[in-house]
Design a protein around this motif. Structure first.
Motif, PDB file in Angstrom:
ATOM      1  N   VAL A  22       3.563   3.230   8.791  1.00 25.39           N
ATOM      2  CA  VAL A  22       2.258   3.174   9.454  1.00 25.39           C
ATOM      3  C   VAL A  22       2.328   2.294  10.705  1.00 25.39           C
ATOM      4  CG1 VAL A  22      -0.149   2.503   9.175  1.00 25.39           C
ATOM      5  CG2 VAL A  22       1.049   3.588   7.304  1.00 25.39           C
ATOM      6  N   ARG A  82     -11.706   7.212  -1.273  1.00 26.12           N
ATOM      7  CA  ARG A  82     -11.898   6.468  -0.035  1.00 26.12           C
ATOM      8  C   ARG A  82     -11.105   7.110   1.105  1.00 26.12           C
ATOM      9  NH1 ARG A  82      -9.686   2.641   3.172  1.00 26.12           N
ATOM     10  NH2 ARG A  82      -7.738   2.807   2.047  1.00 26.12           N
ATOM     11  N   GLU A 104      -7.067   7.722  11.716  1.00 22.36           N
ATOM     12  CA  GLU A 104      -6.811   6.290  11.833  1.00 22.36           C
ATOM     13  C   GLU A 104      -5.796   5.821  10.798  1.00 22.36           C
ATOM     14  OE1 GLU A 104      -7.655   4.165  14.068  1.00 22.36           O
ATOM     15  OE2 GLU A 104      -8.730   5.728  15.133  1.00 22.36           O
ATOM     16  N   ALA A 105      -5.040   4.782  11.155  1.00 23.16           N
ATOM     17  CA  ALA A 105      -4.020   4.241  10.253  1.00 23.16           C
ATOM     18  C   ALA A 105      -4.620   3.897   8.887  1.00 23.16           C
ATOM     19  CB  ALA A 105      -3.392   2.998  10.874  1.00 23.16           C
ATOM     20  N   ARG A 106      -5.754   3.229   8.900  1.00 22.39           N
ATOM     21  CA  ARG A 106      -6.302   2.757   7.639  1.00 22.39           C
ATOM     22  C   ARG A 106      -6.804   3.896   6.749  1.00 22.39           C
ATOM     23  NH1 ARG A 106      -6.697  -2.427   6.389  1.00 22.39           N
ATOM     24  NH2 ARG A 106      -6.175  -2.996   8.496  1.00 22.39           N
ATOM     25  N   VAL A 158      -3.943   5.043   4.119  1.00 20.73           N
ATOM     26  CA  VAL A 158      -3.293   4.091   3.214  1.00 20.73           C
ATOM     27  C   VAL A 158      -4.233   3.701   2.079  1.00 20.73           C
ATOM     28  CG1 VAL A 158      -1.894   3.130   5.078  1.00 20.73           C
ATOM     29  CG2 VAL A 158      -4.041   2.025   4.448  1.00 20.73           C
ATOM     30  N   GLU A 159      -3.629   3.329   0.956  1.00 14.58           N
ATOM     31  CA  GLU A 159      -4.409   2.849  -0.192  1.00 14.58           C
ATOM     32  C   GLU A 159      -3.587   1.745  -0.859  1.00 14.58           C
ATOM     33  OE1 GLU A 159      -7.432   4.007  -0.897  1.00 14.58           O
ATOM     34  OE2 GLU A 159      -7.772   3.033  -2.829  1.00 14.58           O
ATOM     35  N   PRO A 160      -4.201   0.578  -1.084  1.00 10.62           N
ATOM     36  CA  PRO A 160      -3.436  -0.507  -1.702  1.00 10.62           C
ATOM     37  C   PRO A 160      -2.931  -0.101  -3.098  1.00 10.62           C
ATOM     38  CG  PRO A 160      -5.538  -1.317  -0.867  1.00 10.62           C
ATOM     39  CD  PRO A 160      -5.578   0.167  -0.770  1.00 10.62           C
ATOM     40  N   LEU A 169     -12.376   9.062   4.498  1.00  8.59           N
ATOM     41  CA  LEU A 169     -11.952   8.531   5.788  1.00  8.59           C
ATOM     42  C   LEU A 169     -11.231   9.578   6.631  1.00  8.59           C
ATOM     43  CD1 LEU A 169     -12.905   5.863   4.754  1.00  8.59           C
ATOM     44  CD2 LEU A 169     -10.716   4.859   5.299  1.00  8.59           C
ATOM     45  N   TYR A 217       0.822  -1.202   0.000  1.00  5.70           N
ATOM     46  CA  TYR A 217       0.000   0.000   0.000  1.00  5.70           C
ATOM     47  C   TYR A 217       0.860   1.257   0.000  1.00  5.70           C
ATOM     48  CZ  TYR A 217       1.281  -0.355   4.900  1.00  5.70           C
ATOM     49  OH  TYR A 217       2.002  -0.470   6.057  1.00  5.70           O
ATOM     50  N   GLN A 268       1.312   3.061  14.661  1.00  8.87           N
ATOM     51  CA  GLN A 268       0.407   2.231  15.466  1.00  8.87           C
ATOM     52  C   GLN A 268       1.067   1.785  16.765  1.00  8.87           C
ATOM     53  OE1 GLN A 268      -0.416  -0.521  12.178  1.00  8.87           O
ATOM     54  NE2 GLN A 268      -2.587  -0.084  12.429  1.00  8.87           N
TER      55      GLN A 268
END
Lengths: 575, 575
Positions: A188, A553, A103-105, A108-110, A557, A87, A192
């Motif tokens: 990332v 996305r 948030e961590a997610r 990120v983007e794959p 987010l 990602y 965390q």
């Protein structure tokens, strides 16, 4: 959505005040590449580009590599990305991830999703490159995961072109104990881990068997490095403690201390002085213990030892947690490759102004793992003079320059900078400054340009630089055939003909430094150079960072994370 | 917001069709309590309740413990919670977390935040209890984190009342290799690990050096255990592969296989048969390989070995990942405590119908770590007869029962169940069934009630049971003084006087079984027993699970996670 980045960029171009600003300087690929020369290669696989497609292999999924993939449009290429993480991470928001503001997610983007939005013939391999064989045009890779039998898969990938954008490692400068006892903030996963560790410190300090003196130790948070990442983390941590944790751990607030250690005389030295001052003032007001001129010489499991640079005195302070954020080191396999191509004495991969790695034919490098080695005017001065002196008279008139002046300015960015600094309108003025109407011989020509090279600068290791380089390089690849027929670069001074492409030119758009407490310092480069500090910059920072997200996305987010934080505060669960 | 749970409950009471339904059976406290009897105790701290406040120590932050804390209102108590994890997790959504339909952080809420919304005098310690000393009213605890010196802090906590709600461990039934090679699904961390591992399998299968045969192995996902968690995980995984991963890994879809192994003859055996059938049908349609009657006997790093129960044949199948979800084991310190109080032969802590641990005075237990040991009517039959036979005539008339009949029904839930099953209107009918107008002696009385005890059932280990127990217990604590003066429980048959409280009575409200693909099977207990399968149940499931969230924060998060998934799909970054 490969057009997003370009669309966003064009917004900035049209409204330069909403300038393109990136703070954190990490373009890394994640995890150390543990290459050892003695590993025998067992992989059997090696596939070359099929048909007449040329195969472009990209190493890394950071700012440079990802931006390159997003901007590559030429259907003549087949792309294969090799990177240990599948990602892309929007690294400027990592300090926010450490305390749960974002948030961590959300950041990120794959890479597969990013590539799926282009029309590229695309493949991704979750692996680390451990060796580049430029003679046979192969890279050797190793899976990041162990298979059931405990072995990591190895395989080779053939390339026609190789783009290296693997970033760097956290640099400990060999300080003992750093690797074992501190947290880095490049990936990332690092963010965390830091988040969990902050909460862990508060829970440990809540235990009934812990003395107040120990509480003070446990709740002493030390940040090493006064760069943008360290400063922003200190600010975010201060907010987290004040706004959220103070409510849930009311008895512990009095024991919390945040220290920021910086080896040089000031924090944020790469920023405008006004920003540095504002940040230092704010930290003092917030009660963050700012120690400049303080070098860390050792970190044990309990104490961090610093040396005051001015006096040489050392001091050991007990701590609960140390975050280490001081600079970039080179990955071992890159160092090894540099030895192969005669760059052993460099710090990072040296490329020419077209981003091609010096000493290679088909390898390009960008971002933190590379630097552009600018040519000195003085090294080429004879060739330039000869080119201009068409009648080989040994002297030059003003008219003789007309044909080469643009080429010189394009080829040597320091010339443009020099003219700007000296407030000269054009190159001819620079030469005339010696004496009007005069013909110049080579010595006088040299004298006129003698100071120019002093303005050569290495580009900073920022996301902004990596992304601009990648966009430039993708654009070159996109127009490869076209520019082979009709080269558009400057004249070659030492040879005949023209360069195929214009050389890369970095356009500094400005920088942000979020300081916590809804205070952000911003430096804008275009259209005027100015500095803004406070809440309005904070909102600008929000809107620009939101607009710069890699996909819709992540944009939704990140924005909803900010909204949640306003309404509910940050979560303090220890997960 | 301590009122939320009660408010939600009252919604269900008023609209019983929106019934209170909880699927997953975990009320655990997280992490194994590694207690060894030989550990010397070094902690110096021990604080008792100050003033005239009584100190209630609560072990665990699962469904039982957290619901208890939320519902405790009596200002006479001081509360201290000890648990290795500082948050409550909404466990029914864990299978959704494994594939990113819902984010981990959306289903957790810090216990400190939960308690902050009550007016309790509250403390929390992040530690594991490793010993209960019921004679001295102390619990011995150990920090979950190591201090800098590598030691875990130990300390003792005094209590006036102890509430044990530590849940259970994943039960491997001693099957070799399970601990080392499989993933459990009881904690939030488990779900996060599973998520990463699924993506890891896809990335490993994408490597060019991997053969198609190996790809088949790597992408063989095995779920052991056909309970609600296992079934829901299999459904969620199937959706994730089909809806999201198939697009990003288009060449891999053909290699994916999901197997569900269940030792008994059917999956979801604790559910209504119609649900079991629907689930089995759906899995066959989806291509999930359902193997019932198949016991796992061994798991190695490469293969899982099963034995067909009917034939005894064994088979070894290579796999990429195994998720183990088969039942609940007891924590070592609970086992140890059970030995102390003469419960060594039990599986979990036995309590009376008032949730007090048998053999202790001030210790209560609820959720998965406990079970209510119901009294048999037959054991008390003589005492009951004597109590009813006021004139000590040795025979009973119908009128003699009038005073004890309600007490009997309240004290022995099996009696009510028996009446309902036999479609009898009241207890008198049951007795009359022998012969009308007759007087009963003790033998005839016994004969009339002889079958009643066969209907005694242990309560299932579900979140629903734990939450109801906790609400009941908190309510008892809230009205402790009141009920000491005016006891409201049934008559004591073996002694004089009344029980202080009514005994706990479980009210089964129904169950959900999400099967993936927007299909959910639901069984409703109230007001009528009926089963619903399909999309409408799915929406009901969404709305009930959203309403049951522990805080407004988690509610907004969960709902927005569902929204994100509809719009953007699930994220496949390997973080």
């Amino acid at each position: 959505m490969s057009s997003f980045y370009r669309r966003a960029t064009s917004v900035f171009t049209k409204h330069p005040a909403l300038t393109k600003i990136l703070v954190v300087a990490t373009v890394s690929g994640g995890g150390a590449a543990a290459y050892s020369g003695s590993i025998p290669f067992n992989g059997a696989y090696a596939d070359a580009g099929c048909g007449d497609k040329k195969k472009v292999v990209v190493l890394g999924t950071g700012w440079g590599s990802t931006t390159f993939v997003k901007n590559l449009k030429n259907p003549k290429y087949e792309v294969e990305v090799v990177s240990p993480r599948n990602y892309f991470a929007f690294t400027p928001l990592l300090p926010s991830v450490t305390v749960g503001t974002v948030e961590a997610r959300s950041v990120v983007e794959p890479i597969r999703s990013i590539a799926a939005k282009t029309s590229l013939d695309f493949n991704y391999r979750e692996a680390e490159c451990f060796k580049i064989d430029h003679e046979n045009k192969k890279v050797y890779c190793k899976s990041t995961q162990e298979s059931k039998s405990g072995k990591k898969e190895e395989f080779a990938v053939d390339y026609d072109y190789l783009v290296v954008g693997v970033g760097g490692l956290s640099n400990t400068f060999g300080t003992p104990g750093v690797e074992e006892n501190t947290f880095f903030l490049k990936e990332v996963e690092d963010a965390q881990k830091i988040r969990r560790s902050v909460i862990d410190c508060f829970e440990r300090a809540s235990l009934p068997s812990v003395s107040d003196k120990e509480r003070e130790k446990i709740l002493h948070f030390v940040v090493v490095g006064g760069g943008p990442t360290g400063v922003e983390f200190a600010g975010e941590l201060h907010d987290f403690v004040l706004e959220d944790l103070a409510k849930l751990y009311p008895t512990l607030k009095q024991f919390v201390k945040i220290s920021l250690l910086e080896a040089t005389g000031h924090i944020l030295t790469m920023f405008d002085k006004r920003i540095t001052e504002a940040a230092e003032d704010k930290f003092v007001r917030d009660g963050i213990d700012l120690k400049t001129g303080s070098m860390v010489v050792k970190v044990t499991d309990k104490e961090i030892t610093t040396k005051v640079r001015a006096t040489g005195e050392t001091e050991s302070i007990p701590y609960g947690m140390v975050v280490w954020s001081t600079g970039i080191g080179t990955r071992p396999f890159i160092k090894d490759f540099m030895k192969q191509i005669g760059q052993a004495d460099r710090r990072v991969l040296g490329t020419d102004e077209w981003l091609r790695v010096e000493g290679t034919q088909s390898i390009y490098a960008l971002g933190d793992c590379a630097t552009i080695v600018q040519r000195k005017v003085m090294d080429d001065i004879g060739a330039i003079f000869d080119k201009a002196d068409k009648n080989k008279s040994g002297t030059l008139k003003v008219d003789d320059f007309k044909e080469v002046v643009n080429d010189i300015i394009e080829r040597y960015p320091q010339v443009e900078l020099y003219l700007k600094n000296k407030k000269l309108k054009n190159f001819v003025q620079l030469l005339k400054s010696s004496q009007p109407g005069e013909e110049l011989d080579i010595e006088k020509f040299k004298a006129a340009l003698s100071e120019v090279d002093s303005l050569m600068k290495n580009l900073p290791a920022t996301a902004q630089v990596a992304a601009q380089e990648a966009e430039y390089l993708a654009n070159c690849f996109n127009r490869m055939e076209q520019c082979e027929k009709n080269p558009e670069g400057p004249q070659r001074f030492r040879e005949l003909g023209q360069h195929k492409f214009k050389p890369f030119r970095y356009k500094h758009l400005g920088q942000f430094a979020p300081l916590g407490g809804e205070q952000t310092a911003a430096q804008f480069a275009l259209p005027w150079d100015f500095v803004s500090i406070g809440r309005s910059s904070q909102w600008l920072w929000y809107s620009i960072y939101a607009s710069k997200q890699v996909s819709w996305r992540t944009r939704v987010l990140v924005v909803s994370d900010w909204g949640r934080r306003f309404i509910f505060g940050r979560d303090s669960s220890s997960i």
